[in-house]
Each structure stands twice: as structure tokens, then as C-alpha cells.
Design an enzyme around this catalytic site. Structure first.
Site, PDB file in Angstrom:
ATOM      1  N   LYS A  11       7.701 -11.951  -1.574  1.00 12.94           N
ATOM      2  CA  LYS A  11       6.754 -11.281  -0.686  1.00 12.94           C
ATOM      3  C   LYS A  11       6.676 -11.992   0.673  1.00 12.94           C
ATOM      4  O   LYS A  11       7.168 -13.118   0.823  1.00 12.94           O
ATOM      5  CB  LYS A  11       5.379 -11.241  -1.372  1.00 12.94           C
ATOM      6  CG  LYS A  11       5.390 -10.440  -2.685  1.00 12.94           C
ATOM      7  CD  LYS A  11       3.983 -10.313  -3.271  1.00 12.94           C
ATOM      8  CE  LYS A  11       4.001  -9.513  -4.566  1.00 12.94           C
ATOM      9  NZ  LYS A  11       2.633  -9.287  -5.103  1.00 12.94           N
ATOM     10  N   TYR A  51       3.837   0.767  -4.604  1.00 11.77           N
ATOM     11  CA  TYR A  51       2.616   0.372  -5.311  1.00 11.77           C
ATOM     12  C   TYR A  51       1.729   1.580  -5.649  1.00 11.77           C
ATOM     13  O   TYR A  51       0.527   1.409  -5.869  1.00 11.77           O
ATOM     14  CB  TYR A  51       1.828  -0.652  -4.486  1.00 11.77           C
ATOM     15  CG  TYR A  51       2.358  -2.072  -4.599  1.00 11.77           C
ATOM     16  CD1 TYR A  51       2.389  -2.741  -5.829  1.00 11.77           C
ATOM     17  CD2 TYR A  51       2.811  -2.761  -3.482  1.00 11.77           C
ATOM     18  CE1 TYR A  51       2.867  -4.037  -5.938  1.00 11.77           C
ATOM     19  CE2 TYR A  51       3.286  -4.070  -3.596  1.00 11.77           C
ATOM     20  CZ  TYR A  51       3.304  -4.692  -4.826  1.00 11.77           C
ATOM     21  OH  TYR A  51       3.765  -5.988  -4.934  1.00 11.77           O
ATOM     22  N   ASN A 114       0.703 -13.691  -3.460  1.00 11.14           N
ATOM     23  CA  ASN A 114       1.153 -14.442  -4.634  1.00 11.14           C
ATOM     24  C   ASN A 114       2.675 -14.535  -4.753  1.00 11.14           C
ATOM     25  O   ASN A 114       3.218 -14.689  -5.827  1.00 11.14           O
ATOM     26  CB  ASN A 114       0.500 -13.882  -5.902  1.00 11.14           C
ATOM     27  CG  ASN A 114       0.818 -12.422  -6.121  1.00 11.14           C
ATOM     28  OD1 ASN A 114       1.596 -11.836  -5.374  1.00 11.14           O
ATOM     29  ND2 ASN A 114       0.236 -11.824  -7.147  1.00 11.14           N
ATOM     30  N   HIS A 117       6.950 -10.548  -6.659  1.00  8.22           N
ATOM     31  CA  HIS A 117       6.714  -9.387  -7.527  1.00  8.22           C
ATOM     32  C   HIS A 117       7.759  -9.407  -8.630  1.00  8.22           C
ATOM     33  O   HIS A 117       8.905  -9.816  -8.401  1.00  8.22           O
ATOM     34  CB  HIS A 117       6.864  -8.082  -6.739  1.00  8.22           C
ATOM     35  CG  HIS A 117       6.958  -6.878  -7.638  1.00  8.22           C
ATOM     36  ND1 HIS A 117       5.842  -6.245  -8.123  1.00  8.22           N
ATOM     37  CD2 HIS A 117       8.029  -6.244  -8.203  1.00  8.22           C
ATOM     38  CE1 HIS A 117       6.224  -5.261  -8.936  1.00  8.22           C
ATOM     39  NE2 HIS A 117       7.547  -5.248  -9.000  1.00  8.22           N
ATOM     40  N   GLU A 128      11.821   0.801 -10.513  1.00 11.45           N
ATOM     41  CA  GLU A 128      11.690  -0.047  -9.314  1.00 11.45           C
ATOM     42  C   GLU A 128      13.055  -0.432  -8.741  1.00 11.45           C
ATOM     43  O   GLU A 128      13.218  -0.495  -7.519  1.00 11.45           O
ATOM     44  CB  GLU A 128      10.886  -1.305  -9.664  1.00 11.45           C
ATOM     45  CG  GLU A 128       9.424  -0.980  -9.977  1.00 11.45           C
ATOM     46  CD  GLU A 128       8.590  -2.206 -10.303  1.00 11.45           C
ATOM     47  OE1 GLU A 128       7.376  -2.043 -10.512  1.00 11.45           O
ATOM     48  OE2 GLU A 128       9.127  -3.335 -10.342  1.00 11.45           O
TER      49      GLU A 128
HETATM   50  P1  IDP Z   1       1.476  -8.333 -10.860  1.00 12.97           P
HETATM   51  O1  IDP Z   1       2.104  -8.480  -9.480  1.00 12.97           O
HETATM   52  O2  IDP Z   1       1.258  -9.664 -11.522  1.00 12.97           O
HETATM   53  O3  IDP Z   1       2.217  -7.358 -11.731  1.00 12.97           O
HETATM   54  P2  IDP Z   1      -0.514  -6.243 -10.486  1.00 12.97           P
HETATM   55  O4  IDP Z   1      -1.777  -6.134 -11.249  1.00 12.97           O
HETATM   56  O5  IDP Z   1       0.577  -5.275 -10.763  1.00 12.97           O
HETATM   57  O6  IDP Z   1      -0.007  -7.757 -10.625  1.00 12.97           O
HETATM   58  O7  IDP Z   1      -0.910  -6.147  -8.950  1.00 12.97           O
HETATM   59  C1  IDP Z   1       0.064  -5.918  -7.969  1.00 12.97           C
HETATM   60  C2  IDP Z   1      -0.212  -6.828  -6.799  1.00 12.97           C
HETATM   61  O8  IDP Z   1      -1.468  -6.467  -6.202  1.00 12.97           O
HETATM   62  C3  IDP Z   1      -0.402  -8.307  -7.156  1.00 12.97           C
HETATM   63  O9  IDP Z   1       0.809  -9.016  -7.312  1.00 12.97           O
HETATM   64  C4  IDP Z   1      -1.194  -8.811  -5.963  1.00 12.97           C
HETATM   65  O10 IDP Z   1      -0.363  -9.007  -4.815  1.00 12.97           O
HETATM   66  C5  IDP Z   1      -2.123  -7.626  -5.720  1.00 12.97           C
HETATM   67  N1  IDP Z   1      -3.390  -7.784  -6.466  1.00 12.97           N
HETATM   68  C6  IDP Z   1      -3.584  -7.639  -7.801  1.00 12.97           C
HETATM   69  N2  IDP Z   1      -4.874  -7.842  -8.143  1.00 12.97           N
HETATM   70  C7  IDP Z   1      -5.511  -8.136  -6.977  1.00 12.97           C
HETATM   71  C8  IDP Z   1      -6.877  -8.452  -6.671  1.00 12.97           C
HETATM   72  O11 IDP Z   1      -7.762  -8.510  -7.541  1.00 12.97           O
HETATM   73  N3  IDP Z   1      -7.161  -8.691  -5.344  1.00 12.97           N
HETATM   74  C9  IDP Z   1      -6.198  -8.628  -4.356  1.00 12.97           C
HETATM   75  N4  IDP Z   1      -4.912  -8.327  -4.614  1.00 12.97           N
HETATM   76  C10 IDP Z   1      -4.566  -8.093  -5.907  1.00 12.97           C
HETATM   77 MG    MG Z   2       2.523  -5.324 -11.466  1.00  8.34          MG
END
Ligand code: IDP
Ligand code: MG
Length: 145
Positions: A11, A51, A114, A117, A128
Site C-alpha cells: 500500500k 474495495y 497497514n 493487502h 482480485e
Molecule cells: P484486511 O486487509 O486485513 O483483509 P479488511 O477488513 O478486509 O482487512 O479491511 C480492508 C482494509 O480496510 C484494511 O486493510 C485497512 O486498510 C482498512 N480498514 C479495515 N478496518 C478498518 C478500520 O476499522 N478503520 C480504518 N480502516 C480500516
Molecule cells: Mg480484506
């Protein structure tokens, strides 16, 4: 265990931190072989489409803004059990909850920024991967190491 493919994205925060090499090194160390790779600056539409499953979530707008704030590296990783393996190497979504020695524990800024992905199932991995790569852009090569 089967040989699988999964979609990985480094990212924008990963590029800003200058850790493309470190992330790739973790994948190679853990037998996740990059078989397709491209640097790309996602458009709003591309990020929203990718997304789309999170459209109703409160963080969606900020997530799309973040994912379009700079270039990303999109890649396909191949290996035994690659989908679950990549999720292990990445760690939990929230770096505060991520296990030691995971990418997110070591490099992520917060639950949004974070660093990586990774597809969450083999079904979603197929979708994807097809979102970013044509079949002819995915290479086959053997590791001799
Ligand atoms: P993942 O990336 O671990 O699969 P997902 O729940 O699919 O997590 O969420 C997609 C992305 O959305 C996350 O990687 C993060 O960048 C963002 N995200 C997820 N939960 C939150 C949140 O509670 N606050 C802000 N951003 C979030
Ligand atoms: Mg995810």
C-alpha cells in the site's frame, strides 16, 4: 497442500516508508514467489471497485482516499497454501493486534495504513488477481536455491 495464487498489494504507506524490498524479502523467505508485479497509482474508481465489498463500512471513504494517495505495488504470489500463508506473513488488520514478526506488526502505521493487502480466500484471490492482471502477465519460473 495445494499450490495457490494470491493477490498482494504493498500500500502507499509501504512505498512512503521505503520498504518494498523488505516486504518482498519476507515473501521470498516464506516461499511466496512473486509471479506478477506492477507499480501503479490507483484511480478513485479502481480503488472503489477493488474495495467494493467494504462500500457500506464507515472507513470506506478514508480507505479509498488512502489507497489513491500514492502509488502501490500490486503482485501475484504463488506457493503452497499461498492465500493463508500470505495472511500469516501479513498479520492482523490492526497492527496493535498483529503477532510478532508479521509485516503489519513490524511496519504498519495503524489499522488503515497497514502496509499490505492480501486476498482472504482462494475465491477472492481469483477475483482480485483478475482485477489487476491478465493471464499473460503472470509468469512461470522455478526457484533454484
Ligand atoms: P484486511 O486487509 O486485513 O483483509 P479488511 O477488513 O478486509 O482487512 O479491511 C480492508 C482494509 O480496510 C484494511 O486493510 C485497512 O486498510 C482498512 N480498514 C479495515 N478496518 C478498518 C478500520 O476499522 N478503520 C480504518 N480502516 C480500516
Ligand atoms: Mg480484506
Amino acid at each position: 497442500m495445494a499450490i495457490e495464487r494470491t493477490l498482494s498489494i504493498i500500500k502507499p504507506d509501504g512505498l512512503e516508508k521505503g520498504i518494498i524490498g523488505k516486504v518482498l524479502s519476507r515473501f521470498e523467505t516464506k516461499a511466496l514467489k512473486p509471479v506478477a508485479m506492477r507499480m501503479q497509482w490507483l484511480s478513485q474508481r479502481e480503488a472503489e471497485g477493488f474495495y467494493a465489498v467494504h462500500k457500506a463500512r464507515p472507513f470506506f471513504k478514508d480507505l479509498v482516499a488512502f489507497m489513491t494517495s500514492g502509488p502501490v505495488v500490486v503482485m501475484v504470489l504463488e506457493g503452497e497454501n499461498a492465500v493463508a500463508k500470505n495472511r500469516e506473513v501479513m498479520g492482523a488488520t490492526d497492527p496493535a493486534k498483529a503477532a510478532p514478526d508479521t509485516l503489519r506488526k513490524d511496519f504498519a502505521t495503524n489499522v488503515e495504513k497497514n502496509t499490505v493487502h492480501g486476498s482472504d480466500s482462494t475465491e477472492n484471490a481469483k477475483i482480485e488477481i483478475a482485477y489487476f492482471f491478465r493471464d499473460t502477465e503472470i509468469q512461470t519460473y522455478a526457484w533454484k536455491r
